[in-house]
Design an enzyme around this catalytic site. Structure first.
Site, PDB file in Angstrom:
ATOM      1  N   GLU A  95     120.828 -60.533 -16.712  1.00 52.27           N
ATOM      2  CA  GLU A  95     120.382 -59.463 -15.816  1.00 52.27           C
ATOM      3  C   GLU A  95     119.497 -58.466 -16.553  1.00 52.27           C
ATOM      4  O   GLU A  95     118.480 -58.008 -16.016  1.00 52.27           O
ATOM      5  CB  GLU A  95     121.599 -58.737 -15.232  1.00 52.27           C
ATOM      6  CG  GLU A  95     122.530 -59.650 -14.434  1.00 52.27           C
ATOM      7  CD  GLU A  95     123.663 -60.229 -15.245  1.00 52.27           C
ATOM      8  OE1 GLU A  95     124.775 -60.370 -14.712  1.00 52.27           O
ATOM      9  OE2 GLU A  95     123.434 -60.559 -16.437  1.00 52.27           O
TER      10      GLU A  95
ATOM     11  N   CYS B 256     126.703 -55.188 -17.108  1.00 56.45           N
ATOM     12  CA  CYS B 256     125.544 -55.506 -16.273  1.00 56.45           C
ATOM     13  C   CYS B 256     125.742 -55.016 -14.838  1.00 56.45           C
ATOM     14  O   CYS B 256     124.768 -54.734 -14.141  1.00 56.45           O
ATOM     15  CB  CYS B 256     125.293 -57.013 -16.276  1.00 56.45           C
ATOM     16  SG  CYS B 256     124.692 -57.631 -17.859  1.00 56.45           S
TER      17      CYS B 256
ATOM     18  N   THR C 187     138.719 -94.888 -38.843  1.00 55.06           N
ATOM     19  CA  THR C 187     137.258 -94.810 -38.706  1.00 55.06           C
ATOM     20  C   THR C 187     136.639 -94.199 -39.949  1.00 55.06           C
ATOM     21  O   THR C 187     135.619 -94.675 -40.450  1.00 55.06           O
ATOM     22  CB  THR C 187     136.880 -93.991 -37.454  1.00 55.06           C
ATOM     23  OG1 THR C 187     137.398 -94.638 -36.293  1.00 55.06           O
ATOM     24  CG2 THR C 187     135.368 -93.857 -37.329  1.00 55.06           C
TER      25      THR C 187
ATOM     26  N   CYS D 251     128.927 -58.883 -15.643  1.00 59.47           N
ATOM     27  CA  CYS D 251     130.068 -58.351 -16.392  1.00 59.47           C
ATOM     28  C   CYS D 251     130.310 -56.890 -16.026  1.00 59.47           C
ATOM     29  O   CYS D 251     129.401 -56.162 -15.633  1.00 59.47           O
ATOM     30  CB  CYS D 251     129.852 -58.509 -17.890  1.00 59.47           C
ATOM     31  SG  CYS D 251     128.436 -57.582 -18.540  1.00 59.47           S
TER      32      CYS D 251
ATOM     33  N   THR E 195     142.978 -93.313 -31.694  1.00 53.94           N
ATOM     34  CA  THR E 195     142.717 -91.869 -31.633  1.00 53.94           C
ATOM     35  C   THR E 195     142.334 -91.443 -30.225  1.00 53.94           C
ATOM     36  O   THR E 195     142.866 -90.461 -29.684  1.00 53.94           O
ATOM     37  CB  THR E 195     141.581 -91.497 -32.611  1.00 53.94           C
ATOM     38  OG1 THR E 195     142.000 -91.808 -33.951  1.00 53.94           O
ATOM     39  CG2 THR E 195     141.256 -90.013 -32.528  1.00 53.94           C
TER      40      THR E 195
ATOM     41  N   GLU F  78     135.256 -89.136 -31.230  1.00 49.58           N
ATOM     42  CA  GLU F  78     134.506 -90.390 -31.353  1.00 49.58           C
ATOM     43  C   GLU F  78     135.309 -91.491 -32.013  1.00 49.58           C
ATOM     44  O   GLU F  78     134.777 -92.531 -32.320  1.00 49.58           O
ATOM     45  CB  GLU F  78     133.219 -90.162 -32.166  1.00 49.58           C
ATOM     46  CG  GLU F  78     132.018 -89.743 -31.370  1.00 49.58           C
ATOM     47  CD  GLU F  78     130.716 -89.968 -32.137  1.00 49.58           C
ATOM     48  OE1 GLU F  78     130.734 -90.684 -33.152  1.00 49.58           O
ATOM     49  OE2 GLU F  78     129.696 -89.423 -31.716  1.00 49.58           O
TER      50      GLU F  78
ATOM     51  N   LEU G  39     128.422 -88.310 -39.047  1.00 44.82           N
ATOM     52  CA  LEU G  39     128.597 -87.504 -37.836  1.00 44.82           C
ATOM     53  C   LEU G  39     127.668 -86.301 -37.811  1.00 44.82           C
ATOM     54  O   LEU G  39     128.036 -85.213 -37.367  1.00 44.82           O
ATOM     55  CB  LEU G  39     130.066 -87.053 -37.702  1.00 44.82           C
ATOM     56  CG  LEU G  39     131.109 -88.172 -37.747  1.00 44.82           C
ATOM     57  CD1 LEU G  39     132.510 -87.591 -37.655  1.00 44.82           C
ATOM     58  CD2 LEU G  39     130.882 -89.184 -36.630  1.00 44.82           C
TER      59      LEU G  39
END
EC number: 3.5.4.26
Length: 333
Positions: A57, A93, A210, A84, A280, A275, A218
């Site tokens: 805003e 805002c 893994t 807010c 897992t 992943e 990663l």
């Protein structure tokens, strides 16, 4: 054209703007704002660029040219998330909107954050400004699903992801895989999309098997952005921290507790990709600790291998994309 249709047009523009803050607004939500004159002309736009800086805003009002400020008294401001009403790193805002004296406010959805939760709307309405709430509400809520999960459940948004063959295997079995332990399922393009996904999330987790079999980095190598925090889940590792800043957790409960401690300090882990291998991933599914599941399926088959996790029953398909391989995104029913 009916007012409802007009409101949806400008709210879609708010959503477009909001997405520009995807990488830098965290841990705050993504928000877009559009100011429209009584003649239907956009005179101001803004979005929340970076945490600690001006909200959507504020930026929208600042973008209004001085010669157009007289239009504000008859203007409508569209905001994808409730303005807010509290003092944080920036002033409320809701108060700014009241001071600017716009005629109408259109809000996509209520802010679930405990310091807001309708208070911004209430403050604006008490000033005599007309407020409409719930325009493209589901789209606005989905935009900030990470923010909502973190505030409602006090944990990061969790995305489970795996790639599988057409007959449901994620890798070679140990007996078949001798000499070729890693089955390449993703193609060049979908691999790039994985790196894009990593850049959009704060942390990524794999299991011990893994880590020891594949030693995955990663990282974000084929996209731009920050590398996610690497996390390994293993009941056998003895420390909370491994080399190169990698975190180690012993269980799901330990994971959530560790992330809470991290977030109380300085590092904000708002979203987590899982992943790892089938064990897992299935652990998260069985515990109901997930918000989104993304499955990539290649068009080829193998004779034998490690079976992919079983999808939970309470899922619905929200997106299906085909890039040679098919990527299906699931959400909770």
């Amino acid at each position: 054209m009916e007012q409802k249709d007009i409101d949806e047009i400008y709210m879609r523009r708010c959503l477009q703007l909001a997405k520009n803050g995807q990488l830098l607004a965290k841990p705050n939500p993504m928000v877009g704002a559009v100011i429209v004159s009584h003649e239907g002309k956009i005179i101001g736009e803004g979005y929340h660029v970076r945490c600690g800086e001006g909200h959507a805003e504020v930026n929208a009002f600042q973008s209004v040219r001085s010669e157009d400020e007289y239009l504000l008294s008859k203007a409508t401001i569209y905001v994808s998330l409730e303005p807010c009403s509290h003092y944080g790193k920036t002033p409320p805002c809701a108060d700014l909107i009241v001071r600017k004296g716009v005629r109408r406010v259109v809000c996509g959805c209520i802010d679930p954050f405990s310091a807001v939760q309708g208070r911004g709307i209430e403050r604006i309405r008490k000033s005599g400004i007309d407020v409409t709430v719930g325009v493209l509400e589901q789209e606005c809520l989905m935009l900030n699903c990470e923010f909502i999960v973190r505030n409602m459940e006090n944990r990061p948004y969790i995305l489970l992801k795996w790639a599988q063959t057409a007959n449901g295997f994620i890798g070679y079995s140990q007996s078949v895989g001798s000499g070729k332990p890693v089955l390449q399922i993703s193609n060049a393009f979908t691999k790039m999309l994985v790196h894009k996904l990593r850049a959009e999330n704060d942390a990524i987790l794999v299991g011990r098997n893994t880590e020891e079999m594949e030693h995955p980095r990663l990282t974000v190598r084929e996209w731009s952005g920050r590398n996610p925090q690497k996390i390994i889940m293993s009941s056998t590792y003895k420390t909370d921290s491994l080399v190169d800043g990698t975190l180690c957790v012993k269980s799901l409960q330990h994971l959530i507790e560790t992330i809470k401690r991290q977030n109380e300090k300085e590092q904000k882990i708002c979203s987590l990709i899982v992943e790892g291998g089938t064990h897992t991933l299935q652990t998260f599914i069985n515990a109901g600790l997930w918000d989104e599941i993304r499955v990539e399926t290649a068009p080829f088959k193998i004779d034998n291998g490690v079976a992919a996790p079983q999808l939970p029953h309470n899922v619905e398909v929200v997106k299906k994309e085909i890039y040679g391989n098919t990527i299906v995104t699931y959400k909770r029913l």
